[in-house]
Write an enzyme that holds these catalytic residues in place. Structure first.
Site, mmCIF file in Angstrom:
data_model
loop_
_atom_site.group_PDB
_atom_site.id
_atom_site.type_symbol
_atom_site.label_atom_id
_atom_site.label_comp_id
_atom_site.label_asym_id
_atom_site.label_seq_id
_atom_site.Cartn_x
_atom_site.Cartn_y
_atom_site.Cartn_z
ATOM 1 N N SER A 67 -45.696 72.506 -22.947
ATOM 2 C CA SER A 67 -44.937 71.259 -23.655
ATOM 3 C C SER A 67 -45.172 71.431 -24.260
ATOM 4 C CB SER A 67 -45.576 69.957 -23.190
ATOM 5 O OG SER A 67 -45.239 68.946 -23.208
ATOM 6 N N TYR A 126 -51.655 64.424 -19.755
ATOM 7 C CA TYR A 126 -51.108 65.019 -19.828
ATOM 8 C C TYR A 126 -50.900 65.792 -21.095
ATOM 9 C CZ TYR A 126 -46.039 66.936 -19.593
ATOM 10 O OH TYR A 126 -44.762 67.744 -19.714
HETATM 11 P P1 NAP Z 1 -39.593 69.158 -12.031
HETATM 12 O O1 NAP Z 1 -38.105 69.436 -12.220
HETATM 13 O O2 NAP Z 1 -40.163 68.090 -11.790
HETATM 14 O O3 NAP Z 1 -40.166 69.931 -11.647
HETATM 15 C C1 NAP Z 1 -41.389 70.004 -11.295
HETATM 16 C C2 NAP Z 1 -42.612 71.265 -10.484
HETATM 17 O O4 NAP Z 1 -43.230 71.597 -10.131
HETATM 18 C C3 NAP Z 1 -41.420 70.632 -9.025
HETATM 19 O O5 NAP Z 1 -40.869 72.027 -8.529
HETATM 20 C C4 NAP Z 1 -42.289 70.599 -8.223
HETATM 21 O O6 NAP Z 1 -42.435 71.005 -6.951
HETATM 22 C C5 NAP Z 1 -43.538 71.357 -8.782
HETATM 23 N N1 NAP Z 1 -45.194 70.490 -8.536
HETATM 24 C C6 NAP Z 1 -45.233 69.647 -8.710
HETATM 25 N N2 NAP Z 1 -46.585 69.157 -8.520
HETATM 26 C C7 NAP Z 1 -46.889 70.508 -7.408
HETATM 27 C C8 NAP Z 1 -48.190 70.940 -6.254
HETATM 28 N N3 NAP Z 1 -48.772 70.523 -6.380
HETATM 29 N N4 NAP Z 1 -47.975 72.521 -6.397
HETATM 30 C C9 NAP Z 1 -47.095 73.081 -6.159
HETATM 31 N N5 NAP Z 1 -45.998 72.662 -6.805
HETATM 32 C C10 NAP Z 1 -45.771 71.412 -7.778
HETATM 33 O O7 NAP Z 1 -39.563 68.483 -13.344
HETATM 34 P P2 NAP Z 1 -39.213 69.941 -14.854
HETATM 35 O O8 NAP Z 1 -38.998 69.231 -15.827
HETATM 36 O O9 NAP Z 1 -38.771 71.438 -14.371
HETATM 37 O O10 NAP Z 1 -40.525 70.657 -15.361
HETATM 38 C C11 NAP Z 1 -41.385 71.548 -15.106
HETATM 39 C C12 NAP Z 1 -42.757 71.999 -16.011
HETATM 40 O O11 NAP Z 1 -42.271 71.890 -17.562
HETATM 41 C C13 NAP Z 1 -43.969 70.959 -15.494
HETATM 42 O O12 NAP Z 1 -44.753 71.588 -16.249
HETATM 43 C C14 NAP Z 1 -43.069 69.871 -17.242
HETATM 44 O O13 NAP Z 1 -44.347 69.358 -17.707
HETATM 45 C C15 NAP Z 1 -42.667 71.476 -18.017
HETATM 46 N N6 NAP Z 1 -42.460 70.491 -19.491
HETATM 47 C C16 NAP Z 1 -41.384 69.714 -18.750
HETATM 48 C C17 NAP Z 1 -40.364 68.797 -20.014
HETATM 49 C C18 NAP Z 1 -39.258 68.048 -19.441
HETATM 50 O O14 NAP Z 1 -39.037 67.154 -20.381
HETATM 51 N N7 NAP Z 1 -38.719 68.312 -18.660
HETATM 52 C C19 NAP Z 1 -40.815 69.172 -21.251
HETATM 53 C C20 NAP Z 1 -41.735 70.200 -21.172
HETATM 54 C C21 NAP Z 1 -42.926 70.737 -20.251
HETATM 55 P P3 NAP Z 1 -42.931 70.201 -5.316
HETATM 56 O O15 NAP Z 1 -42.764 68.424 -5.875
HETATM 57 O O16 NAP Z 1 -41.881 70.775 -4.515
HETATM 58 O O17 NAP Z 1 -44.118 70.500 -4.561
#
Ligand code: NAP
Length: 253
Positions: A138, A151
Site C-alpha cells: 500500500s 495497517y
Molecule cells: P477486498 O476486496 O476486501 O479484498 C481483500 C481480500 O482479502 C478478500 O478477497 C478477502 O477474501 C481476502 N482476505 C482477507 N482476509 C483473509 C484471510 N484471513 N485469509 C484469506 N483471504 C483473506 O479489498 P481490496 O481493496 O481488493 O484489497 C486487496 C489488497 O489490496 C489488501 O491487501 C489491501 O490492503 C490492499 N490495498 C487496498 C487498497 C484500497 O484502497 N482498496 C489500497 C492499498 C492496498 P475473504 O474475505 O473471502 O477471505
C-alpha cells in the site's frame, strides 16, 4: 495474448477487488490462475465462466489451510510460477485505542499471512526456472497513515520482507516486488467510508470524498489499474525489476 501461457499463478484474496482484477488480467495473458480466500462461495462465483480459474479455500491466518490449499493448487495446476500475496484487511483505529487483539489480527493477516503463503508457494516455484513474487502492499507501506498504525506497520513490514527476499534470492530466476496502491475503488474503501462516517459524523459520501481527495488526481484508482502494474511485472522485459516498490497511487508521494 499468451505471454503467460501455461504459467500457474496463485492469487490470495483473488475472489474480490484488486485480487480478482489481477487474476482476470493474468488469465487474459494466458496464465492458469488459482484464486484463494476464506469465502468459497465468493471464489466459486468469480470462477464461474472463467475456465482458467481454480477456486480454493485458504485462510492466510491458518498455516494448515495454507499448506492444504497450496498443495491442492500445485497438484492441479503445477508449480506456482506467479505468487500474488494480496489478501489483507484494512482496519483503522487510533493508536491509543488499539488493543493487543486488534494489532495481532492485522499483523496475522497482512504480514504473517503473506510470509506463510509466499513461503508455501516458493516451495514449488524454486524447483522451476522462472518465478514472480508480488506483494500487494500500500502507499501506507511507504508513509504513515493517520489512524491506521497497525495497517501501516504491516504494509511497511511486507515491503521489508520483499526487499530481503530479493537480496536472498538474487541468484535465483525469481523476482520479488511490492505494489503500493493509493485508495482503490473496492469494498475495503466502501467499508472504510462507512467507518470514517460513523466516527466523524460525516455521511458515507463525504467520508468517501476524503479518500478521493487523498489521491492527488482526485479520483479513486481502478482495480484494473493496479492489475495492469502487477501483470507488467510478469511480462517479458521485467526480469531486471527486482526488490522494488511500484506506487500506483494517483500521484501520492
Ligand atoms: P477486498 O476486496 O476486501 O479484498 C481483500 C481480500 O482479502 C478478500 O478477497 C478477502 O477474501 C481476502 N482476505 C482477507 N482476509 C483473509 C484471510 N484471513 N485469509 C484469506 N483471504 C483473506 O479489498 P481490496 O481493496 O481488493 O484489497 C486487496 C489488497 O489490496 C489488501 O491487501 C489491501 O490492503 C490492499 N490495498 C487496498 C487498497 C484500497 O484502497 N482498496 C489500497 C492499498 C492496498 P475473504 O474475505 O473471502 O477471505
Amino acid at each position: 495474448m499468451s505471454e503467460l501461457a501455461g504459467k500457474h499463478a496463485l492469487v490470495t484474496g483473488g475472489g474480490t477487488g484488486i485480487g480478482l482484477a489481477i487474476a482476470r488480467s493474468l488469465a487474459a495473458h494466458g496464465a492458469i490462475v488459482t484464486i484463494t480466500g476464506r469465502r468459497l462461495e465468493v471464489l466459486e462465483a468469480a470462477a464461474r465462466d472463467a475456465p482458467a480459474f481454480t477456486a480454493l479455500q485458504m485462510d492466510v491466518c491458518d498455516p494448515a489451510s495454507i499448506t492444504a490449499a497450496t498443495d491442492a493448487a500445485v497438484a492441479r495446476n503445477g508449480p506456482v510460477r506467479i505468487m500474488v500475496a494480496n489478501a489483507g484487511i484494512a482496519e483503522g483505529r487510533m493508536f491509543m485505542h488499539q488493543d493487543r487483539a486488534f494489532w495481532d489480527d492485522v499483523m496475522r493477516t497482512n504480514l504473517t499471512g503473506a510470509f506463510l503463503s509466499i513461503q508455501a508457494a516458493m516451495r514449488s516455484m524454486l524447483t522451476t526456472d522462472w518465478g514472480r513474487v508480488i506483494a500487494i502492499s500500500s502507499i501506507a507501506g511507504l508513509r504513515g497513515l493517520k489512524g491506521a498504525s497497525a495497517y501501516t506497520a504491516s504494509k511497511h513490514g511486507l515491503i521489508g520482507m520483499i526487499r530481503a527476499l530479493s537480496e536472498e534470492h538474487m541468484r535465483d530466476p525469481v523476482t520479488f516486488n511490492a505494489i503500493c496502491p493509493g485508495y482503490v475503488d473496492t469494498d475495503i474503501v466502501s467499508r472504510n467510508a462507512d467507518t470514517i462516517a460513523g466516527k466523524m459524523g460525516l455521511s458515507a459520501d463525504e467520508a468517501r470524498q476524503t479518500m478521493i481527495r487523498a489521491n492527488r488526481h482526485k479520483r479513486l484508482i481502478l482495480a484494473d489499474e493496479v492489475a495492469a502494474g502487477t501483470v507488467w511485472l510478469c511480462l517479458p522485459g521485467s526480469d531486471s525489476v527486482n526488490g522494488q516498490t511500484i506506487e500506483i497511487a494517483g500521484g501520492q508521494v
